[in-house]
Design an enzyme around this catalytic site. Structure first.
Site, short mmCIF file in Angstrom:
data_model
loop_
_atom_site.label_atom_id
_atom_site.label_comp_id
_atom_site.label_asym_id
_atom_site.label_seq_id
_atom_site.Cartn_x
_atom_site.Cartn_y
_atom_site.Cartn_z
N HIS A 39 0.59 -1.15 0.45
CA HIS A 39 -0.16 -0.24 0.11
C HIS A 39 0.84 1.50 0.34
O HIS A 39 2.24 1.45 0.03
CB HIS A 39 -1.46 0.19 1.56
CG HIS A 39 -2.08 -0.63 1.45
ND1 HIS A 39 -3.30 -0.98 2.07
CD2 HIS A 39 -2.35 -2.19 0.50
CE1 HIS A 39 -3.99 -2.23 1.92
NE2 HIS A 39 -3.39 -2.82 0.26
N GLU B 250 1.07 3.39 2.17
CA GLU B 250 1.85 3.58 3.45
C GLU B 250 2.98 3.49 3.14
O GLU B 250 4.07 3.67 4.06
CB GLU B 250 0.57 3.88 4.91
CG GLU B 250 -0.59 4.49 4.42
CD GLU B 250 -1.28 3.88 4.12
OE1 GLU B 250 -1.40 3.49 2.32
OE2 GLU B 250 -3.05 4.05 4.58
N ARG C 146 -10.02 4.67 -21.49
CA ARG C 146 -9.43 3.39 -21.32
C ARG C 146 -8.48 3.52 -20.61
O ARG C 146 -8.54 2.14 -19.54
CB ARG C 146 -9.02 2.71 -23.12
CG ARG C 146 -10.21 2.61 -23.69
CD ARG C 146 -9.79 2.28 -25.03
NE ARG C 146 -10.32 2.13 -26.08
CZ ARG C 146 -10.16 1.47 -27.48
NH1 ARG C 146 -8.92 1.31 -27.19
NH2 ARG C 146 -11.32 1.62 -28.17
N ASP D 16 -17.39 -3.07 -35.84
CA ASP D 16 -16.34 -2.37 -36.20
C ASP D 16 -15.41 -3.50 -35.32
O ASP D 16 -14.25 -2.88 -35.96
CB ASP D 16 -16.80 -1.72 -34.92
CG ASP D 16 -17.49 -0.11 -34.60
OD1 ASP D 16 -18.04 -0.03 -36.32
OD2 ASP D 16 -17.87 0.92 -34.36
N LEU E 52 -9.83 -2.17 -28.77
CA LEU E 52 -10.39 -1.96 -26.57
C LEU E 52 -9.33 -1.74 -26.57
O LEU E 52 -9.57 -2.08 -24.98
CB LEU E 52 -11.55 -3.06 -26.25
CG LEU E 52 -13.12 -2.61 -26.89
CD1 LEU E 52 -13.83 -3.57 -26.54
CD2 LEU E 52 -13.41 -1.20 -27.64
N PRO F 260 -26.02 3.52 -30.78
CA PRO F 260 -27.10 3.57 -30.40
C PRO F 260 -28.18 2.85 -29.80
O PRO F 260 -28.76 2.91 -28.82
CB PRO F 260 -27.93 3.72 -31.53
CG PRO F 260 -26.84 3.63 -33.19
CD PRO F 260 -25.68 3.19 -32.28
N LEU G 239 -27.48 0.56 -27.45
CA LEU G 239 -27.00 0.21 -25.97
C LEU G 239 -27.16 0.97 -25.34
O LEU G 239 -27.02 1.36 -24.39
CB LEU G 239 -25.29 -0.19 -26.18
CG LEU G 239 -24.46 -0.89 -24.54
CD1 LEU G 239 -25.53 -1.97 -24.24
CD2 LEU G 239 -23.32 -0.94 -24.83
N1 LIG Z 1 -20.86 6.67 -32.09
C1 LIG Z 1 -20.61 6.18 -31.58
O1 LIG Z 1 -19.56 6.93 -30.58
C2 LIG Z 1 -19.91 4.65 -31.75
C3 LIG Z 1 -19.85 3.99 -31.07
C4 LIG Z 1 -20.00 2.15 -30.88
C5 LIG Z 1 -20.55 2.16 -32.21
N2 LIG Z 1 -21.31 3.11 -32.67
C6 LIG Z 1 -21.56 2.55 -34.32
O2 LIG Z 1 -23.02 2.22 -33.56
C7 LIG Z 1 -23.03 0.39 -35.17
C8 LIG Z 1 -24.02 -0.39 -33.61
O3 LIG Z 1 -24.82 -0.08 -33.15
P1 LIG Z 1 -26.02 -0.99 -32.93
O4 LIG Z 1 -26.80 0.20 -32.26
O5 LIG Z 1 -25.86 -1.50 -33.78
O6 LIG Z 1 -25.04 -1.73 -31.48
P2 LIG Z 1 -24.86 -0.60 -30.07
O7 LIG Z 1 -24.53 -0.08 -29.60
O8 LIG Z 1 -23.09 -1.96 -29.70
O9 LIG Z 1 -25.98 -1.70 -29.00
C9 LIG Z 1 -26.70 -3.25 -29.41
C10 LIG Z 1 -26.08 -4.63 -28.36
O10 LIG Z 1 -25.44 -3.72 -27.70
C11 LIG Z 1 -26.47 -4.94 -27.23
N3 LIG Z 1 -27.73 -4.85 -25.87
C12 LIG Z 1 -27.74 -3.50 -26.32
N4 LIG Z 1 -29.15 -3.81 -25.39
C13 LIG Z 1 -28.62 -4.35 -24.69
C14 LIG Z 1 -29.41 -5.19 -22.88
N5 LIG Z 1 -30.07 -4.20 -22.40
N6 LIG Z 1 -28.89 -5.88 -22.35
C15 LIG Z 1 -27.67 -6.53 -22.67
N7 LIG Z 1 -27.33 -6.60 -24.27
C16 LIG Z 1 -28.22 -4.96 -24.96
C17 LIG Z 1 -27.58 -5.49 -28.16
O11 LIG Z 1 -26.82 -7.59 -27.50
P3 LIG Z 1 -27.77 -8.17 -28.91
O12 LIG Z 1 -28.35 -7.72 -29.45
O13 LIG Z 1 -27.06 -9.25 -28.64
O14 LIG Z 1 -28.93 -8.55 -27.47
C18 LIG Z 1 -26.68 -5.41 -29.28
O15 LIG Z 1 -25.34 -6.63 -29.96
C19 LIG Z 1 -22.20 0.39 -35.33
O16 LIG Z 1 -22.44 0.97 -36.77
C20 LIG Z 1 -21.34 1.16 -34.80
O17 LIG Z 1 -20.09 1.52 -35.56
C21 LIG Z 1 -21.04 3.91 -32.93
#
Ligand SMILES: NC(=O)c1ccc[n+]([C@@H]2O[C@H](COP(=O)([O-])OP(=O)(O)OC[C@H]3O[C@@H](n4cnc5c(N)ncnc54)[C@H](OP(=O)(O)O)[C@@H]3O)[C@@H](O)[C@H]2O)c1
Length: 370
Positions: A59, A61, A192, A208, A212, A298, A300
């Protein structure tokens, strides 16, 4: 975590300020332990200092006392978190302070855990003068991700999303679009490296195929746990499964047997679908993940917003306009929005021509004042 300001500048005492700055060096490295800094002073001079590098290692300390050696006798010690009083993976810090013969200990904030707390009482019983900072707010803020994990059993959720100037998260649905710039990438690397885990949804993982990782990496770089989240089975082929750049966890709500043998270094875990995202986050908390960076598309983002699990939102703007055919951020039919200004901006800055804004949920009192 502050991206554009240094809270240590508001700390009056030199010893406490230095201890705070030392603690910052351990951010992201010490989970499930808190990151802590410590300074030993004699006659207004620093004679020893240290910070906690990693769980299981000494730690702050112990390191600071060892650096001070004999000079610790009669010294004034500054430490950001109340010294621990229990035997964990290392011996109690209060014993080390008592054995070193220090005269006084100044503490940034009390330890909120039942197991490690009570260190100040033990020090006082041993005849050591103990004081707590009158303004503990910089220290509480420094460790808020860890204390929220202690309190809630789930990690602090920092969601980051890049948007075009017209508020779109990409240019084309189902494809990777480059809407953020080099400044955003630089901030992502900082976020990150400060996180215990980085999480993406399964759809983003497939589209994508992101790494990460923290880049550029060196020998001491911390690589956060990479998490792919799904309500179904996770994708079976992703670059991150075989790049050898760190651990991967596929976290899914499906507990049914699945005959996939994940590659070495890839772990599969399940959580209860009934518990929604909170269940997924608790599964991470049980693994000692105290903070998670969600790189949300979008789907997630919308789920996280609706389930109210976002502790902090980081929005990037790199200046482009995506147009009216581009995907929207809030998805799902029937969503008629709720413009109740539930978030407030807490920090903002410009990095390499990109604008970064950081948002936090408003408290109930703030809503009343609005
Ligand atoms: N602008 C940005 O910062 C940014 C960041 C990341 C990605 N993107 C873009 O976003 C696009 C993909 O978007 P998207 O909406 O299809 O994908 P997403 O954001 O990855 O969200 C959908 C995924 O998240 C999981 N998910 C969503 N809600 C959930 C919940 N309540 N519990 C558990 N899992 C959950 C789903 O898994 P399941 O369907 O398998 O359950 C699904 O595969 C891509 O074109 C990527 O390039 C943009």
């Amino acid at each position: 975590m502050n991206l554009f300001s240094d809270p240590s500048l508001g700390i009056d005492s030199l010893g406490m300020r230095r201890a705070y700055q030392l603690a910052e060096r351990g951010r992201g490295l010490t989970a499930p332990n808190p990151f802590v800094g410590c300074v030993v002073m004699r006659d207004e001079r620093i004679v020893g200092e240290g910070y906690h590098h990693r769980a299981g290692e000494p730690h702050a300390e112990a390191l600071a006392l060892s650096a001070a050696g004999e000079a610790a006798r009669g010294a004034h010690v500054f430490v950001t978190l109340e010294p621990c009083s229990h035997h964990g993976r290392t011996p109690p810090c209060v014993d080390a302070l008592i054995a070193a013969g220090v005269a006084r200990v100044s503490i940034g904030m009390p330890d909120p855990t039942a197991a490690a707390g009570g260190g100040a009482i033990r020090l006082r019983e041993a005849g050591i003068e103990v004081d707590f900072e009158l303004d503990s707010s910089p220290f509480e803020a420094q460790l808020e991700e860890w204390t929220s994990w202690v309190r809630r059993g789930r990690p602090w959720v920092r969601v980051k999303t890049a948007l075009s100037l017209d508020g779109r998260p990409g240019t084309t649905a189902g494809a990777r679009s480059a809407i953020s710039g080099s400044g955003s990438l630089e901030v992502t690397m900082r976020l990150r490296s400060a996180a215990d885990a980085v999480l993406v949804g399964a759809a983003t993982a497939l589209i994508d195929d992101p790494r990460l990782t923290v880049r550029p990496a060196n020998e001491t770089s911390h690589q956060p746990l990479r998490v792919v989240l799904s309500r179904e089975h996770c994708p079976e082929e992703l670059k991150m499964f075989t790049d050898g750049a760190g651990r991967v966890l596929c976290l899914s709500a499906l507990a049914d047997p699945h005959d996939w043998s994940p590659p070495q270094g890839v772990e599969v875990a399940h959580y209860s679908a009934d518990e929604g995202l909170r269940g997924a986050l608790h599964a991470l908390g049980e693994r000692g993940v105290t903070s998670v960076l969600v790189e949300a598309g979008p789907g997630l983002f919308s789920s996280m917003w609706r389930e109210g699990v976002i502790d902090e939102l980081v929005i990037y703007h790199a200046g482009g306009v995506a147009g009216s055919t581009a995907p929207v951020l809030m998805v799902d039919a029937g969503d008629d929005g709720d413009l109740n200004r539930s978030m407030r901006a807490v920090e903002a800055g410009v990095v390499g021509g990109d604008a970064i804004t950081i948002w936090r949920p408003r408290s109930a009192e703030e809503f009343q004042r609005m």
